[in-house]
Design an enzyme around this catalytic site. Structure first.
Site, mmCIF file in Angstrom:
data_model
loop_
_atom_site.group_PDB
_atom_site.id
_atom_site.type_symbol
_atom_site.label_atom_id
_atom_site.label_comp_id
_atom_site.label_asym_id
_atom_site.label_seq_id
_atom_site.Cartn_x
_atom_site.Cartn_y
_atom_site.Cartn_z
ATOM 1 N N LYS A 53 0.848 -1.194 0.000
ATOM 2 C CA LYS A 53 0.000 0.000 0.000
ATOM 3 C C LYS A 53 0.884 1.245 0.000
ATOM 4 C CE LYS A 53 -4.463 -0.031 2.310
ATOM 5 N NZ LYS A 53 -5.102 0.091 3.629
HETATM 6 C C1 E4P Z 1 -8.671 0.900 3.841
HETATM 7 O O1 E4P Z 1 -7.864 0.273 3.179
HETATM 8 C C2 E4P Z 1 -8.269 1.694 5.001
HETATM 9 O O2 E4P Z 1 -7.263 1.005 5.685
HETATM 10 C C3 E4P Z 1 -9.351 1.960 6.002
HETATM 11 O O3 E4P Z 1 -10.595 1.514 5.539
HETATM 12 C C4 E4P Z 1 -9.371 3.378 6.499
HETATM 13 O O4 E4P Z 1 -10.481 3.562 7.321
HETATM 14 P P1 E4P Z 1 -10.669 4.760 8.358
HETATM 15 O O5 E4P Z 1 -11.204 5.928 7.624
HETATM 16 O O6 E4P Z 1 -11.645 4.202 9.329
HETATM 17 O O7 E4P Z 1 -9.318 5.035 8.959
#
Ligand code: E4P
Length: 233
Positions: free
Chosen positions: A89
């Site tokens: 990522k």
């Molecule tokens: C997705 O890949 C992210 O890791 C995650 O959904 C982020 O979510 P948040 O807005 O609750 O931090």
């Protein structure tokens, strides 16, 4: 591949993987910290290897922890060496909007044959550019989009339309789930995948009226059983 689990919690991953309802796992540094991963890269390595092994061949997304270009490339190659199903990522840009990240994405996908999930995106236009850079996955944070006051469904629908229009292969992941209804509404809007918090997945399964119905079935089955026993005594 519609549902990924958005967690670093091994027990939760194991539970939903056993049910056969998840097709991948996503993590980020915040999630890993919340799920007890400490000790920097060594901690991330240990947990990532455990998750990757558990869900193989389904993909596990692991996020680089540095804004530095050289170090991000080094980390990405290291993460990818931990298991075949690890996807790296990378955020859409740096903390102050620095632009090097899409270059990193393009290099990883085209020169190093490493699958990339571009993350922390809030709009169709960001995801479209990440797709053009060659990202295997483009992650839009639907809950955060909604919290900014506009509907993520519109952005997802626009994004899916342009990806299809130009034959781009990137898979749209929508994360940042906040409500049970997000899963179906975002898939319906055009997401290929929604990455879901474990609690919301439980909320999708359990319905109060289903509970009441199951209780009624069990009560009546027990009563019928008691009647059989009573008549044969
Ligand atoms: C997705 O890949 C992210 O890791 C995650 O959904 C982020 O979510 P948040 O807005 O609750 O931090």
């Amino acid at each position: 591949m519609p549902i990924f689990l958005d967690t670093g919690n091994l027990a939760e991953i194991e539970r939903f993987h056993r049910m056969g309802i998840i097709r991948g796992v996503t993590t980020n540094p915040t999630i890993l910290l919340k799920d007890g991963v400490t000790g920097g890269l060594r901690g991330i390595e240990a947990r990532s290897k455990e998750i990757a092994k558990l869900i193989a061949p389904f993909p596990l997304s692991v996020e680089v922890t540095t804004p530095d270009r050289v170090e991000a490339l080094r980390q990405a190659q290291m993460f990818a060496s931990w298991a075949d199903n690890i996807v790296v990522k990378v955020t859409i840009h740096g903390p102050e909007g620095e632009l090097e990240n899409l270059e990193i994405v393009h290099e990883l996908e085209t020169k190093h044959n490493i699958r990339v999930n571009v993350t922390a995106m809030m709009s169709a236009q960001q995801c479209f550019l990440a797709a053009l850079a060659g990202a295997t996955y483009v992650s839009m944070f639907g809950g955060r989009v909604n919290n900014m006051g506009y509907n993520a469904c519109g952005e997802i629908a626009k994004l899916r339309k342009v990806l299809d229009q130009f034959g781009l292969q990137s898979q749209i992941i929508v994360g940042s789930t906040r409500e049970v209804l997000n899963v179906i509404e975002w898939l319906e809007a055009g997401a290929h995948i929604v990455t879901v918090l474990p609690d919301l997945l439980k909320g999708m399964i359990v319905h109060p009226y289903s509970k009441e119905t199951v209780q009624q079935f069990l009560r009546d089955a027990a009563q019928a059983e008691a009647m059989i026993r009573g008549s044969s005594a």
